[in-house]
Design an enzyme around this catalytic site. Sequence first.
Site, PDB file in Angstrom:
ATOM      1  N   SER A   1      -1.940   0.953  -3.878  1.00 44.12           N
ATOM      2  CA  SER A   1      -0.810   1.828  -4.157  1.00 44.12           C
ATOM      3  C   SER A   1       0.403   0.950  -4.430  1.00 44.12           C
ATOM      4  CB  SER A   1      -0.531   2.756  -2.973  1.00 44.12           C
ATOM      5  OG  SER A   1      -0.117   1.996  -1.841  1.00 44.12           O
ATOM      6  N   LYS A   2       1.554   1.570  -4.720  1.00 46.24           N
ATOM      7  CA  LYS A   2       2.746   0.784  -5.026  1.00 46.24           C
ATOM      8  C   LYS A   2       3.151  -0.111  -3.866  1.00 46.24           C
ATOM      9  CE  LYS A   2       4.807   3.568  -8.670  1.00 46.24           C
ATOM     10  NZ  LYS A   2       6.012   4.305  -9.134  1.00 46.24           N
ATOM     11  N   ARG A   3       2.929   0.366  -2.644  1.00 42.19           N
ATOM     12  CA  ARG A   3       3.316  -0.482  -1.508  1.00 42.19           C
ATOM     13  C   ARG A   3       2.420  -1.710  -1.387  1.00 42.19           C
ATOM     14  NH1 ARG A   3       0.209   0.318   3.216  1.00 42.19           N
ATOM     15  NH2 ARG A   3      -1.309   2.010   3.045  1.00 42.19           N
ATOM     16  N   HIS A   4       1.221  -1.638  -1.962  1.00 37.90           N
ATOM     17  CA  HIS A   4       0.318  -2.792  -1.941  1.00 37.90           C
ATOM     18  C   HIS A   4       0.573  -3.756  -3.100  1.00 37.90           C
ATOM     19  CE1 HIS A   4      -2.388   0.240   0.185  1.00 37.90           C
ATOM     20  NE2 HIS A   4      -2.286  -0.741   1.052  1.00 37.90           N
TER      21      HIS A   4
END
Length: 456
Positions: A236-239
């Site tokens: 995801s974007k946080r990753h």
Amino acid sequence: MSVITRFAPSPTGYLHIGGARTALFNYLFAAHHGGKYLLRIEDTDKKRSTPEAVEAIHDGLRWLGLQGAEEALLQSSRQEQHQKAAFAMLERGTAYKCYLGTEELEAIRTKARQDGVPVRSPWRNRTDAPQDAPFTIRLKMPETGETVIEDMVQGRVAIRHDQLDDMILLRSDGSPTYMLAVVVDDHDMGITHVIRGDDHLNNGFRQYHIYQGLGWDVPVFGHIPLIHGADGAKLSKRHGALGVDAYQEMGYLPEAMLNYLARLGWSHGDDELFSLEQAIDWFDGSHIGKSAARFDFDKLKSVNHHWMRQADPARLAEMVMERHPAGVARTKGWLETMMPLFTERAQTIPELVEMSKWLFCSGAPEIADEAQALLTPEARSRLQAFCDFMTDAPETLAAFEPALKEWMAANELKMKDIGLPLRAALTGTKTAPSILDIIVILGREEVQRRIQDICK
């Protein structure tokens, strides 16, 4: 066989990190075998495809050096070839016209789900076709047996035919489905190896039968596992599921991204740091893992740190200047000279920008609060004396260092007595490269100017 691979993104958004890795694997495999790597933009979904996304994909690939050996093919320009292929399958008896209306088709789909069987249209074997009625063209999937693919990554994979629908190849408006367009384009481009994410594995079984239905050779498939976050969850974007352009903006070097992406799901022994040329030499299609790779920002920063230390100081200086254009004429020269000292600690270009801010001024820099505490009245008095010493001090490091030691001894000073306030006056910080390097690189006039500004 001359190897030809392709990267075929859909322009519905940015070039994400998984797509960049797929492009890289195709590039490396083709280059290793002395073949060709091509680019195709699959823009047949007009509702979701945008010119801005096409340009973003090209920009990202250009930054990484993965543009393709020829001009990119636009899938939307090939509808006539797709239609010809569908009608050729009708003639070969490997596809059929389906006249089902929307309600009829939905009823068949509902019953097929309830019975756990594939969708088979009753028009598969009917010969009483209505005149001038709209129709779709469907693939006539075998009803018994199984399809086996010898995948270059996954090994032997198989699926029973009673799990595969008679999928639509050509819609009633004459537009091709994704499945048909991909096969026709890959065949016409001469693609020998289809290397893509393993989320396309089920598509591979279906596309296999389109190749068979047209009497064409089936390419070698290689379905690579997807990328997960460092915690094993879906990316995801946080990753780090960001566009390639975001990594460029965050200050990563393209050679570092290529190095890191190559290691996401592929390995060459214990080698972690290697050039693109080395990767080409090693990437023969083996040693691609079957399990999901994990994206780790800390590891990426470490790889970037390595490549920043290898990079040409002039190139890094240019990149810093682009992000911090305001500077005196000598700033670029100072940057180039000091770059090896900065890259000992900096992991990204923004970090270089931050730690080199004091080079972008003529005269005293802005003094940070923690450094301001070092500039006591007593320290300023010592700086004035040091300023006088600089008037006749040697300008080379080899000669300057013993002269400075002699001056400190004559004035009963230790390095901490003069070094800490001097660093604060010259750089505005408590942490910077060696004070001796700073003095020699800035030069006599700039050192005196900064001290005089501070001690006014």
